[in-house]
Scaffold this motif. Structure first.
Motif, mmCIF file in Angstrom:
data_model
loop_
_atom_site.group_PDB
_atom_site.id
_atom_site.type_symbol
_atom_site.label_atom_id
_atom_site.label_comp_id
_atom_site.label_asym_id
_atom_site.label_seq_id
_atom_site.Cartn_x
_atom_site.Cartn_y
_atom_site.Cartn_z
ATOM 1 N N ALA A 1 124.922 28.808 87.046
ATOM 2 C CA ALA A 1 126.014 27.841 87.214
ATOM 3 C C ALA A 1 125.811 26.641 86.294
ATOM 4 C CB ALA A 1 126.091 27.396 88.676
ATOM 5 N N ARG A 2 124.572 26.182 86.179
ATOM 6 C CA ARG A 2 124.282 25.008 85.340
ATOM 7 C C ARG A 2 124.543 25.313 83.860
ATOM 8 N NH1 ARG A 2 119.551 23.636 87.546
ATOM 9 N NH2 ARG A 2 120.857 22.528 89.055
ATOM 10 N N ARG A 3 124.215 26.517 83.432
ATOM 11 C CA ARG A 3 124.463 26.872 82.036
ATOM 12 C C ARG A 3 125.957 26.850 81.725
ATOM 13 N NH1 ARG A 3 122.058 27.096 76.959
ATOM 14 N NH2 ARG A 3 123.675 28.019 75.675
ATOM 15 N N ASP A 4 126.777 27.396 82.624
ATOM 16 C CA ASP A 4 128.222 27.371 82.429
ATOM 17 C C ASP A 4 128.733 25.935 82.419
ATOM 18 O OD1 ASP A 4 130.739 28.945 82.260
ATOM 19 O OD2 ASP A 4 131.188 27.972 84.164
ATOM 20 N N HIS A 5 128.230 25.125 83.323
ATOM 21 C CA HIS A 5 128.578 23.708 83.408
ATOM 22 C C HIS A 5 128.216 22.990 82.103
ATOM 23 C CE1 HIS A 5 127.936 19.689 85.776
ATOM 24 N NE2 HIS A 5 129.144 19.747 85.267
ATOM 25 N N LEU A 6 127.032 23.272 81.608
ATOM 26 C CA LEU A 6 126.550 22.644 80.379
ATOM 27 C C LEU A 6 127.423 23.019 79.186
ATOM 28 C CD1 LEU A 6 124.191 20.987 79.063
ATOM 29 C CD2 LEU A 6 123.034 23.187 78.719
ATOM 30 N N GLU A 7 127.729 24.313 79.055
ATOM 31 C CA GLU A 7 128.492 24.796 77.907
ATOM 32 C C GLU A 7 129.936 24.306 77.920
ATOM 33 O OE1 GLU A 7 128.328 29.029 77.980
ATOM 34 O OE2 GLU A 7 126.252 29.143 77.277
ATOM 35 N N ARG A 8 130.560 24.307 79.086
ATOM 36 C CA ARG A 8 132.003 24.097 79.159
ATOM 37 C C ARG A 8 132.412 22.659 79.480
ATOM 38 N NH1 ARG A 8 134.659 28.965 79.092
ATOM 39 N NH2 ARG A 8 133.335 30.815 79.387
ATOM 40 N N THR A 9 131.489 21.891 80.082
ATOM 41 C CA THR A 9 131.855 20.541 80.506
ATOM 42 C C THR A 9 130.964 19.465 79.902
ATOM 43 O OG1 THR A 9 132.700 21.424 82.599
ATOM 44 C CG2 THR A 9 132.251 19.060 82.517
ATOM 45 N N ILE A 10 129.650 19.573 80.110
ATOM 46 C CA ILE A 10 128.754 18.477 79.746
ATOM 47 C C ILE A 10 128.645 18.299 78.236
ATOM 48 C CG2 ILE A 10 126.374 17.623 79.874
ATOM 49 C CD1 ILE A 10 126.177 19.013 82.617
ATOM 50 N N PRO B 1 130.521 19.424 75.659
ATOM 51 C CA PRO B 1 131.745 18.982 74.970
ATOM 52 C C PRO B 1 132.065 17.511 75.213
ATOM 53 C CG PRO B 1 132.089 21.138 75.966
ATOM 54 C CD PRO B 1 130.763 20.636 76.465
ATOM 55 N N ALA B 2 131.846 17.026 76.438
ATOM 56 C CA ALA B 2 132.132 15.620 76.737
ATOM 57 C C ALA B 2 131.192 14.696 75.977
ATOM 58 C CB ALA B 2 132.023 15.368 78.235
ATOM 59 N N LEU B 3 129.905 14.980 76.003
ATOM 60 C CA LEU B 3 128.944 14.143 75.290
ATOM 61 C C LEU B 3 129.199 14.177 73.787
ATOM 62 C CD1 LEU B 3 125.649 14.988 77.231
ATOM 63 C CD2 LEU B 3 127.037 12.915 77.435
ATOM 64 N N ALA B 4 129.568 15.354 73.271
ATOM 65 C CA ALA B 4 129.841 15.471 71.836
ATOM 66 C C ALA B 4 131.049 14.635 71.427
ATOM 67 C CB ALA B 4 130.070 16.933 71.463
ATOM 68 N N ALA B 5 131.953 14.398 72.379
ATOM 69 C CA ALA B 5 133.131 13.572 72.120
ATOM 70 C C ALA B 5 132.866 12.095 72.383
ATOM 71 C CB ALA B 5 134.298 14.053 72.981
#
Length: 213
Positions: free
Chosen positions: A80-89, A91-95
């Motif tokens: 679950a954390r990997r999916d969270h990291l890839e799809r949410t965390i 991308p947000a930090l990169a922006a």
């Protein structure tokens, strides 16, 4: 803390603590406070925070307390954390956006790694291989386990699998989180969560302010 080119760097903040300690409320208040400052935070949670991770969440927080072994839980939480990291965390930090998450890897370190067997080594190994990042700041909400458990069970959310392990389990969790704060003082701040919500929010705001760019 990646930047979006405007001079504002995204801050990655996690809130941790035992069940019923007020993490969700304080995460929401922190997000509101950052928006009032002109920032654009992403408010998220674990397990969950992305579509696939939310599907896994239901497997973890509902049902009989003995539904999964600790080893299986470690793998499910990490998936679950990997999916969270890839799809949410990421991308947000990169922006250049701040990310506030209600729980992250420290919960797995304490819940599965320290309270249900000596599995911390396994948790750390899997985390290093699959996740590989830590929050910039972790706020650990600390309060009396009996009061927190009463509050948590009163919610009747249907997601009370871990509360149903009982009060001794919550005491072990509290000890685990306090030990974590002692071992990682540069990242973790212990917050007295046994007070009114405004006082807790003020301490959190002060801790976060030290890390904002």
């Amino acid at each position: 803390m990646p930047s979006d080119g405007t001079g504002k760097a995204g801050l990655f903040v996690s809130l941790e603590g035992i069940d019923g300690s007020g993490k969700s409320t304080q995460a929401r208040r922190l997000a509101e406070a950052l928006r009032a400052q002109g920032r654009d935070p992403v408010l998220t949670r674990e397990p969950g925070g992305a579509p696939g991770a939310e599907d896994i969440r239901r497997l973890l927080v509902e049902g009989d307390p003995d539904r999964w072994s600790p080893e299986t839980e470690i793998l499910l939480f990490t998936a679950a954390r990997r999916d969270h990291l890839e799809r949410t965390i990421r991308p947000a930090l990169a922006a250049g956006r701040d990310v506030i998450t209600d729980r992250f890897a420290d919960s797995t370190r304490v819940y599965q790694g320290a309270t249900r067997g000596d599995l911390r080594g396994l948790v750390d190994d899997v985390h290093a291989l699959v996740i590989g990042i830590e929050p910039d700041l972790t706020l650990i909400l600390d309060m009396d386990p009996e009061a927190a458990l009463t509050r948590g069970l009163a919610r009747r959310s249907g997601e009370d699998r871990f509360e149903e392990f009982g009060l001794p389990f919550q005491h072990k969790l509290r000890d685990g989180f306090r030990a974590l704060a002692e071992k990682a003082p540069d990242r973790c701040v212990l917050i007295d969560a046994g007070r009114d919500a405004d006082a807790i929010a003020a301490d959190i705001a002060a801790a976060v302010a030290k890390h904002l760019v």
